[in-house]
Design a protein around this motif. Structure first.
Motif, PDB file in Angstrom:
ATOM      1  N   UNK A  96      13.402   0.966  -5.281  1.00  0.00           N
ATOM      2  CA  UNK A  96      13.238  -0.484  -5.330  1.00  0.00           C
ATOM      3  C   UNK A  96      12.324  -0.941  -6.458  1.00  0.00           C
ATOM      4  N   UNK A  97      11.737  -0.058  -7.227  1.00  0.00           N
ATOM      5  CA  UNK A  97      10.864  -0.476  -8.294  1.00  0.00           C
ATOM      6  C   UNK A  97      10.123   0.691  -8.908  1.00  0.00           C
ATOM      7  N   UNK A  98       8.954   0.399  -9.510  1.00  0.00           N
ATOM      8  CA  UNK A  98       8.203   1.418 -10.229  1.00  0.00           C
ATOM      9  C   UNK A  98       7.666   2.475  -9.268  1.00  0.00           C
ATOM     10  N   UNK A  99       7.714   3.762  -9.663  1.00  0.00           N
ATOM     11  CA  UNK A  99       7.211   4.825  -8.791  1.00  0.00           C
ATOM     12  C   UNK A  99       5.696   4.849  -8.724  1.00  0.00           C
ATOM     13  N   UNK A 100       5.168   5.349  -7.593  1.00  0.00           N
ATOM     14  CA  UNK A 100       3.731   5.530  -7.395  1.00  0.00           C
ATOM     15  C   UNK A 100       3.487   6.987  -7.034  1.00  0.00           C
ATOM     16  N   UNK A 101       2.326   7.520  -7.424  1.00  0.00           N
ATOM     17  CA  UNK A 101       2.042   8.941  -7.255  1.00  0.00           C
ATOM     18  C   UNK A 101       1.319   9.255  -5.966  1.00  0.00           C
ATOM     19  N   UNK A 102       1.989   9.961  -5.045  1.00  0.00           N
ATOM     20  CA  UNK A 102       1.402  10.321  -3.756  1.00  0.00           C
ATOM     21  C   UNK A 102       0.719  11.676  -3.850  1.00  0.00           C
ATOM     22  N   UNK A 103      -0.564  11.726  -3.490  1.00  0.00           N
ATOM     23  CA  UNK A 103      -1.355  12.953  -3.542  1.00  0.00           C
ATOM     24  C   UNK A 103      -1.378  13.613  -2.166  1.00  0.00           C
ATOM     25  N   UNK A 104      -0.962  14.894  -2.106  1.00  0.00           N
ATOM     26  CA  UNK A 104      -1.034  15.641  -0.849  1.00  0.00           C
ATOM     27  C   UNK A 104      -1.768  16.958  -1.081  1.00  0.00           C
ATOM     28  N   UNK A 105      -2.155  17.626   0.010  1.00  0.00           N
ATOM     29  CA  UNK A 105      -3.000  18.810  -0.093  1.00  0.00           C
ATOM     30  C   UNK A 105      -2.233  20.086   0.253  1.00  0.00           C
ATOM     31  N   UNK A 106      -2.848  21.209  -0.105  1.00  0.00           N
ATOM     32  CA  UNK A 106      -2.269  22.523   0.210  1.00  0.00           C
ATOM     33  C   UNK A 106      -2.043  22.693   1.708  1.00  0.00           C
TER      34      UNK A 106
END
Length: 513
Positions: free
Chosen positions: A171-181
């Motif tokens: 639906x639009x510009x991507x955003x960066x999702x941070x996840x952990x090990x």
């Protein structure tokens, strides 16, 4: 006790499966499990020699290949955070992601399908980026003696960030999702167990590794479970069928479009009897497709699942012992450690059988959108509930069916239209392989539905004929005012239809009319 980081968990699995094949490239090159850890640590030592320190972000921009997996594990073993880039991106789009994530080093390939990634970003200033390093399709980054990597790996902890995946942007510009090990190891250990994946399985890695379906629900779960993964760079149905026959593939994950493409090929002289297990999702799955996968491709088990980048790519999934109607009509139940709830517009919970906005809480919820605290606050409330943006309905057993995106629903003359509902009805027509509904502005009704449809092979139907059929199958306000037949729908890497592209088409076509 095994430390729950991605490299530690993969290396522990490798020690249990000494002698088995971890991965095999399209050229037949094999990497055994016993060779995985030394290769990865040597590549990690090379990154450390380039100045990478714990917490740095390192981007990976390359097609699916064994070297991609080596590079990803090397980045993480060095204590850095991996940022995979979509191979379809153009220079400006990639530069935006590299800048947003503060990437220090880019690992890439000289060329892929005519695109030279390093040249594409050259015109765009990226302040943090200091180096671009080419990787080998088999070996990954240039290796060094691994002593420095061993000590660096000892510093890695489960709560350290493992990756930043940028959403696909339907639906639009991507955003960066941070996840952990720790989040990813826990979730995909559960996933692999429920899937029934194990030693002896051979999986095709055709889903892009830059997306969670190809990465976490693809090669990562394969390596955690001792299976063999076959990276596959460019999907071509005939070549995939060749590989299924030649390499006795047992496990084929993918969005519905992959199976629809295989079913469109001549299958009379094909041997697909090795196929055992399929898991799909990313879009509504017609019951007819599941039947065809079983009857025509020979899958013994077909499962469905649901996930999103902001929850490590996994929320719910079916189980192998679920009835066919559950698999066909739902995406299963939340996996262990994950809670869901459905709420109305006021935020109050709704019961089984009622549509609601799907929210998720538990072990998989991202830490943040990198560099965007305002978007993070909009996505996750004070109690830890992640707003997925999806509309769903649950049955009495807790299985959910994703019915729409919150931003997909529109009104026609005051009546709500849920595109996924209309798409499912159109897909029941024997001539329709896939349908996508978007709204088009209308002076009288506010909006009217427009359908973009892909036909099944060797079928024909006219737009007026399909509209007449639809009038007998659904309420009048849901019936598409226009039908547009297309050879392919615009899809993102996850196999989801890019509705914003279709809305642009509908707007242009409406103005032209």
């Amino acid at each position: 006790m095994i430390r729950q980081t991605i490299p530690h968990a993969v290396f522990a699995a490798a020690a249990r499966h000494q002698g088995a094949i971890a991965m095999r490239g399209e050229d037949g090159t094999e990497i055994a499990y016993q060779d995985l850890e030394p290769r990865v640590l040597a590549a990690a030592a090379g990154l450390i020699d380039q100045g990478i320190v714990p917490g740095d972000t390192v981007a990976l921009w390359a097609p699916n290949c064994p070297g991609w997996i080596i590079a990803a594990l090397a980045i993480q073993s060095a204590g850095a955070v991996m940022v995979p880039l979509n191979t379809r991106l153009k220079g400006r789009e990639a530069a935006h992601i590299l800048s947003t994530a503060g990437v220090r080093l880019l690992l890439t390939v000289p060329e892929f399908l005519g695109a030279r990634f390093a040249d594409m970003i050259a015109p765009f200033p990226i302040e943090t980026l200091s180096q671009i390093v080419m990787i080998d399709p088999v070996d990954g980054p240039p290796p060094l003696a691994a002593d420095s990597a061993v000590s660096r790996l000892d510093l890695l902890l489960p709560d350290h960030p493992s990756d930043i995946l940028f959403s696909s942007g339907t639906t639009g510009a991507p955003k960066g999702a941070t996840t952990t090990h720790g989040q990813n190891v826990r979730l995909f250990s559960i996933y692999g167990e429920r899937l029934g994946l194990g030693s002896g399985d051979v999986g095709l890695g055709a889903n892009p590794f830059f997306h969670s379906f190809g990465y976490k629900a693809g090669w990562l779960v394969a390596l955690l479970r001792g299976a063999t993964i076959l990276p596959h760079a460019v999907f071509d149905a005939a070549k995939v069928l060749d590989r299924i026959e030649r390499e006795k593939i047992t496990w084929l994950p993918g969005p519905p479009t992959i199976y629809q493409s295989l079913l469109a090929e001549p299958l009379e002289d094909r041997n697909t009897t090795s196929l055992r297990l399929a898991i799909t999702g990313a879009a509504k799955v017609p019951a007819t497709l599941i039947r065809d996968m079983r009857d025509m491709l020979g899958f013994q088990t077909v499962l469905t699942a649901y996930g999103l980048t902001e929850n490590c790519g996994l929320v719910t999934m079916c189980s192998p012992d679920d009835p066919v109607e559950v698999v066909a009509n739902t995406a299963g139940r939340p996996v262990e450690g994950v809670e869901i709830r459905l709420v109305d517009e006021a935020g109050s919970p709704v019961g089984p059988g009622t549509r609601g906005h799907l929210q998720v809480r538990g072990i998989g919820v991202m830490r943040c959108y990198i560099g965007d605290p305002a978007a993070t606050a909009r996505a996750i409330d004070a109690e830890g509930w992640l707003r997925t943006g999806d509309v769903a309905v649950a049955d009495e057993a807790g299985n959910i069916a994703i019915t729409d995106r919150s931003d997909d629903m529109f009104t026609v003359g005051g009546f709500n239209v849920y595109p996924a509902e209309v798409e499912a009805i159109l897909a029941a027509h024997p001539a329709i392989a896939q349908a996508a509904i978007v709204e088009q502005p209308d002076e009288r009704l506010g909006h009217v539905p427009v359908a973009y449809c892909r036909l099944r092979p060797a079928t024909r139907i006219g737009a007026e004929e399909l509209i007449a059929w639809a009038r007998a199958e659904m309420a009048n306000y849901k019936v598409p005012r226009r039908i547009v037949f297309v050879e392919q729908l615009p899809l993102n890497a996850a196999g989801k239809v890019q509705k914003f592209v279709l809305r642009a088409w509908a707007s242009q076509e409406g103005e032209a009319a």
